[in-house]
Design a protein around this motif. Structure first.
Motif, PDB file in Angstrom:
ATOM      1  N   ALA A 253      30.034  22.915  28.027  1.00  0.00           N
ATOM      2  CA  ALA A 253      31.072  23.850  27.589  1.00  0.00           C
ATOM      3  C   ALA A 253      32.439  23.182  27.495  1.00  0.00           C
ATOM      4  CB  ALA A 253      31.131  25.039  28.547  1.00  0.00           C
ATOM      5  N   LEU A 254      32.693  22.196  28.345  1.00  0.00           N
ATOM      6  CA  LEU A 254      34.006  21.547  28.383  1.00  0.00           C
ATOM      7  C   LEU A 254      34.062  20.263  27.570  1.00  0.00           C
ATOM      8  CD1 LEU A 254      34.824  22.116  32.162  1.00  0.00           C
ATOM      9  CD2 LEU A 254      35.548  23.479  30.201  1.00  0.00           C
ATOM     10  N   ASP A 255      32.961  19.905  26.934  1.00  0.00           N
ATOM     11  CA  ASP A 255      32.889  18.672  26.151  1.00  0.00           C
ATOM     12  C   ASP A 255      33.503  18.910  24.769  1.00  0.00           C
ATOM     13  OD1 ASP A 255      32.293  16.373  24.785  1.00  0.00           O
ATOM     14  OD2 ASP A 255      30.153  16.361  25.284  1.00  0.00           O
ATOM     15  N   THR A 256      34.662  18.348  24.524  1.00  0.00           N
ATOM     16  CA  THR A 256      35.369  18.592  23.262  1.00  0.00           C
ATOM     17  C   THR A 256      34.883  17.700  22.125  1.00  0.00           C
ATOM     18  OG1 THR A 256      37.103  17.025  23.918  1.00  0.00           O
ATOM     19  CG2 THR A 256      37.447  19.355  24.472  1.00  0.00           C
ATOM     20  N   ARG A 257      33.923  16.843  22.377  1.00  0.00           N
ATOM     21  CA  ARG A 257      33.432  15.944  21.328  1.00  0.00           C
ATOM     22  C   ARG A 257      32.419  16.614  20.405  1.00  0.00           C
ATOM     23  NH1 ARG A 257      31.165  11.410  25.153  1.00  0.00           N
ATOM     24  NH2 ARG A 257      30.471  13.351  26.147  1.00  0.00           N
ATOM     25  N   GLN A 258      31.959  17.797  20.763  1.00  0.00           N
ATOM     26  CA  GLN A 258      30.913  18.468  19.993  1.00  0.00           C
ATOM     27  C   GLN A 258      31.495  19.220  18.797  1.00  0.00           C
ATOM     28  OE1 GLN A 258      27.951  20.287  23.004  1.00  0.00           O
ATOM     29  NE2 GLN A 258      29.941  20.311  23.994  1.00  0.00           N
TER      30      GLN A 258
ATOM     31  N   ALA B  60      27.761  31.031  26.574  1.00  0.00           N
ATOM     32  CA  ALA B  60      26.750  30.956  27.634  1.00  0.00           C
ATOM     33  C   ALA B  60      27.397  30.693  28.990  1.00  0.00           C
ATOM     34  CB  ALA B  60      25.743  29.855  27.305  1.00  0.00           C
ATOM     35  N   TYR B  61      28.346  29.765  29.041  1.00  0.00           N
ATOM     36  CA  TYR B  61      28.985  29.431  30.310  1.00  0.00           C
ATOM     37  C   TYR B  61      29.783  30.612  30.857  1.00  0.00           C
ATOM     38  CZ  TYR B  61      31.836  26.923  33.721  1.00  0.00           C
ATOM     39  OH  TYR B  61      32.450  26.522  34.881  1.00  0.00           O
ATOM     40  N   GLY B  62      30.409  31.375  29.982  1.00  0.00           N
ATOM     41  CA  GLY B  62      31.139  32.555  30.430  1.00  0.00           C
ATOM     42  C   GLY B  62      30.238  33.550  31.135  1.00  0.00           C
ATOM     43  N   LYS B  63      29.028  33.739  30.599  1.00  0.00           N
ATOM     44  CA  LYS B  63      28.074  34.658  31.237  1.00  0.00           C
ATOM     45  C   LYS B  63      27.673  34.154  32.618  1.00  0.00           C
ATOM     46  CE  LYS B  63      24.872  37.961  31.493  1.00  0.00           C
ATOM     47  NZ  LYS B  63      24.184  37.590  32.733  1.00  0.00           N
ATOM     48  N   VAL B  64      27.473  32.845  32.757  1.00  0.00           N
ATOM     49  CA  VAL B  64      27.107  32.275  34.054  1.00  0.00           C
ATOM     50  C   VAL B  64      28.245  32.476  35.054  1.00  0.00           C
ATOM     51  CG1 VAL B  64      26.618  30.112  35.257  1.00  0.00           C
ATOM     52  CG2 VAL B  64      25.459  30.635  33.098  1.00  0.00           C
ATOM     53  N   CYS B  65      29.474  32.244  34.619  1.00  0.00           N
ATOM     54  CA  CYS B  65      30.624  32.452  35.512  1.00  0.00           C
ATOM     55  C   CYS B  65      30.735  33.920  35.927  1.00  0.00           C
ATOM     56  CB  CYS B  65      31.912  32.006  34.824  1.00  0.00           C
ATOM     57  SG  CYS B  65      32.048  30.222  34.572  1.00  0.00           S
ATOM     58  N   GLU B  66      30.497  34.828  34.994  1.00  0.00           N
ATOM     59  CA  GLU B  66      30.555  36.251  35.335  1.00  0.00           C
ATOM     60  C   GLU B  66      29.496  36.597  36.374  1.00  0.00           C
ATOM     61  OE1 GLU B  66      31.322  39.834  32.522  1.00  0.00           O
ATOM     62  OE2 GLU B  66      29.148  39.688  32.690  1.00  0.00           O
ATOM     63  N   ASP B  67      28.295  36.089  36.201  1.00  0.00           N
ATOM     64  CA  ASP B  67      27.233  36.362  37.168  1.00  0.00           C
ATOM     65  C   ASP B  67      27.596  35.841  38.561  1.00  0.00           C
ATOM     66  OD1 ASP B  67      25.713  37.564  35.226  1.00  0.00           O
ATOM     67  OD2 ASP B  67      24.410  35.842  34.887  1.00  0.00           O
ATOM     68  N   ASP B  68      28.402  34.773  38.612  1.00  0.00           N
ATOM     69  CA  ASP B  68      28.830  34.196  39.890  1.00  0.00           C
ATOM     70  C   ASP B  68      30.133  34.799  40.398  1.00  0.00           C
ATOM     71  OD1 ASP B  68      26.619  32.562  39.947  1.00  0.00           O
ATOM     72  OD2 ASP B  68      27.650  30.823  39.101  1.00  0.00           O
ATOM     73  N   ALA B  69      30.613  35.884  39.737  1.00  0.00           N
ATOM     74  CA  ALA B  69      31.863  36.565  40.115  1.00  0.00           C
ATOM     75  C   ALA B  69      33.086  35.665  39.983  1.00  0.00           C
ATOM     76  CB  ALA B  69      31.765  37.135  41.535  1.00  0.00           C
ATOM     77  N   ARG B  70      33.016  34.660  39.116  1.00  0.00           N
ATOM     78  CA  ARG B  70      34.166  33.789  38.828  1.00  0.00           C
ATOM     79  C   ARG B  70      34.823  34.316  37.548  1.00  0.00           C
ATOM     80  NH1 ARG B  70      31.027  28.619  37.988  1.00  0.00           N
ATOM     81  NH2 ARG B  70      33.047  27.854  37.236  1.00  0.00           N
TER      82      ARG B  70
ATOM     83  N   ALA C 120      35.251  32.897  33.751  1.00  0.00           N
ATOM     84  CA  ALA C 120      34.485  33.576  32.703  1.00  0.00           C
ATOM     85  C   ALA C 120      35.399  33.969  31.549  1.00  0.00           C
ATOM     86  CB  ALA C 120      33.781  34.801  33.272  1.00  0.00           C
ATOM     87  N   PHE C 121      36.539  34.586  31.876  1.00  0.00           N
ATOM     88  CA  PHE C 121      37.472  35.008  30.834  1.00  0.00           C
ATOM     89  C   PHE C 121      37.928  33.805  30.008  1.00  0.00           C
ATOM     90  CE2 PHE C 121      41.548  36.041  29.002  1.00  0.00           C
ATOM     91  CZ  PHE C 121      41.375  37.342  28.548  1.00  0.00           C
ATOM     92  N   ALA C 122      38.232  32.699  30.681  1.00  0.00           N
ATOM     93  CA  ALA C 122      38.686  31.504  29.962  1.00  0.00           C
ATOM     94  C   ALA C 122      37.609  30.978  29.022  1.00  0.00           C
ATOM     95  CB  ALA C 122      39.094  30.427  30.970  1.00  0.00           C
ATOM     96  N   ALA C 123      36.356  30.977  29.475  1.00  0.00           N
ATOM     97  CA  ALA C 123      35.264  30.499  28.635  1.00  0.00           C
ATOM     98  C   ALA C 123      35.071  31.401  27.419  1.00  0.00           C
ATOM     99  CB  ALA C 123      33.971  30.412  29.443  1.00  0.00           C
ATOM    100  N   PHE C 124      35.104  32.717  27.638  1.00  0.00           N
ATOM    101  CA  PHE C 124      34.945  33.646  26.511  1.00  0.00           C
ATOM    102  C   PHE C 124      36.120  33.506  25.542  1.00  0.00           C
ATOM    103  CE2 PHE C 124      32.408  36.316  29.658  1.00  0.00           C
ATOM    104  CZ  PHE C 124      31.188  35.943  29.121  1.00  0.00           C
TER     105      PHE C 124
END
Length: 537
Positions: free
Chosen positions: A222-227, A238-248, A252-256
């Motif tokens: 998710a943080l790899d800017t070369r893609q 996808a990473y935002g959903k994982v962070c939300e599930d972990d109550a982070r 999560a908001f930043a990823a979305f």
């Protein structure tokens, strides 16, 4: 609007298809095939010019000509090409299967599937032929057969990524969430250019949690800017959903936000223009139109609403009834309307008041003919394409006995859930910006109220929160509105055995939960969304 769609692949022509050709001609066809693979149809047609002069009747030349014509929507031309080619090469399985694809896309699903099944018999060891069959079976909702075709592809080529994606999609539709997760994990292990789809699809199962190693790997992606932008957006959803599930929730908001910012750069949406279309539709249908006088449409219940507003849950409840088939998101209503608009050269708001009762009856019967397969075993069916809501007036004129369930959910929950969700390309372009989401929600709410007031016996407003609070009372009222006798199975809709192809597939197979709200957990992070909704209220 669930797992990213499996698209018809084009694979470079295998050497066996080039037998009998001079090296120069074979090179021309290989070049044309690669250009088709890159969707450069102008370049592919230029590359075919020499091959047409040197080997005009060769099956590979004809295959590529037919494929280009098909992809460009020139169905009559493609049909002529395939018919001529098959007259001299009747046992060419690739030609037969591509012709089958064409027939399905031209509206002859039964004839197309017959050709595709025939092609799989002609080339039982050809993974590409089985894949085409599986894709069309998947689109028809024939999940058991599609799964078998996908497994045949994988048995022939274990590293076939599209084959594994086809298997995963249909395991998901059939409710085997653990099996689906295993297939997506296998795709991740294979790597390659579909790995971002596999990661997203794994997380999008909603009920699967990643282990610590998987979560760390996803964060790196998710943080790899070369893609590419597309891959970065999908990884961040996808990473935002994982962070939300972990109550982070801040993470999560930043990823979305990162994902939506990327998507918004290529999405085209004019909220003001869409609002004007809604205004015009309401103006046209404010007075009665001369709809069909035939008693049509009693077979169908349309379920409409914003994505993530409970439409899949309502369909699952209705489909648990022994008299109702859940058909999921059907393209048929907008296809019938679009075809009539093309025939008249006018948008539907311009011809709706000109159409006669006979016109409306013709369109209604066309819709019922297109959807007849969903009444093969049960007399009623659901059509759950959420964005059919602007077409309720048209559908009522075509099918005066049809019922419509308009789903509503808390606006913050609905819009935030849409913002967090990756949809199919170009399908929900309003979902990547809080202002656009709020405007779209307002347009739906005001037109939905209009339809309820205009057709009170045919349109029901169904509130998601009311259903969660008093499920039995709401389900009884819903069934009564649809003219269905109460059945206890509808109270246990999560047990219904049916294919579900939307993002809520895993969730609707669980008992109803009251703790589905996510907005409050984000606190002030969602203040911009709340402000946007206040601005349009």
């Amino acid at each position: 609007m669930a797992t990213p769609n499996v698209q018809n692949p084009h694979e470079p022509a295998p050497s066996t298809r080039l037998q009998g050709l001079a090296p120069r001609t074979a090179a021309m066809l290989i070049d044309a095939a690669r250009l088709v693979d890159r969707l450069d149809y102008d370049g592919a047609e230029r590359a075919l010019t020499g091959a047409l002069a040197l080997a005009p009747t060769h099956p590979e030349t004809q295959r590529l000509l037919g494929l280009i014509a098909h992809r460009r929507g020139r169905h009559t031309e493609a049909e002529d090409i395939y018919r001529r080619a098959l007259a001299t090469h009747p046992y060419d399985a690739t030609l037969v299967s591509q012709y089958g694809d064409l027939r399905v896309d031209a509206g002859d699903s039964d004839g197309g599937l017959m050709l595709l099944r025939h092609a799989s018999g002609l080339a039982s060891a050809d993974a590409g032929v089985w894949l085409r069959l599986g894709i069309q079976l998947d689109r028809r909702g024939l999940h058991d057969e599609a799964l078998a075709a996908g497994r045949r592809v994988v048995a022939l080529e274990p590293d076939h990524r599209l084959g594994r994606l086809l298997v995963a999609r249909n395991l998901h539709a059939l409710g085997d969430i653990e099996g689906t997760a295993a297939e997506y994990r296998a795709l991740i292990a294979l790597g390659g250019d579909r790995v971002h789809q596999a990661w997203f699809s794994l997380v999008d199962l909603k009920t699967i949690r990643l282990d610590a190693n998987e979560a760390a790997a996803l964060e790196r992606h998710a943080l790899d800017t070369r893609q590419s932008d597309n891959a970065r957006a999908i990884f961040n959803f996808a990473y935002g959903k994982v962070c939300e599930d972990d109550a982070r929730y801040a993470d999560a908001f930043a990823a979305f936000a990162r994902a939506n910012a990327i998507m918004r750069r290529s999405a085209r949406w004019d909220a003001a223009a869409f609002s004007r279309e809604v205004d015009e539709t309401m103006r046209v249908f404010a007075e009665p139109v001369a709809g069909s006088t035939a008693p049509l449409g009693g077979e169908v219940v349309f379920v409409v609403g914003l994505p993530r507003s409970g439409t899949t849950l309502i369909e699952q409840i209705l489909a648990a009834h022994p008299r109702v088939e859940g058909a999921s998101e059907l393209p048929d209503l907008p296809a019938v309307v679009a075809a009539e608009s093309a025939r008249r050269g006018l948008p539907f708001v311009r011809w709706a008041t000109q159409a006669t009762p006979a016109d409306w009856e013709r369109l209604g019967r066309e819709y019922l003919a297109r959807t007849a397969r969903w009444r093969a075993e049960r007399p009623r069916f659901t059509d759950k394409l959420p964005n059919n809501w602007p077409l309720i007036g048209v559908a009522h004129a075509m099918l005066p006995d049809a019922k419509f369930v308009a789903c509503h959910r808390d606006p913050v929950e609905t819009c935030w859930s849409c913002y967090k969700q990756l949809f199919g390309p170009g399908s929900v372009n309003y979902a990547y910006d809080f202002g656009d989401l709020a405007a779209y929600w307002r347009d739906y709410e005001r037109q939905s109220r209009f339809w309820v007031e205009r057709y009170p016996a045919h349109v029901r407003a169904q509130r998601y929160e009311a259903l969660l609070a008093e499920p039995e009372a709401e389900i009884r009222a819903l069934l009564d509105f649809c003219g269905l006798p109460f059945d206890e199975a509808c109270l246990r809709s999560h047990e219904a055995k049916r294919g579900v192809r939307t993002v809520s597939s895993g969730q609707v197979r669980q008992p109803l939960r009251r703790d589905t709200a996510r907005g409050p957990r984000y606190g002030d992070l969602l203040a911009p969304l709340r402000d946007a909704l206040k601005a349009v209220s």
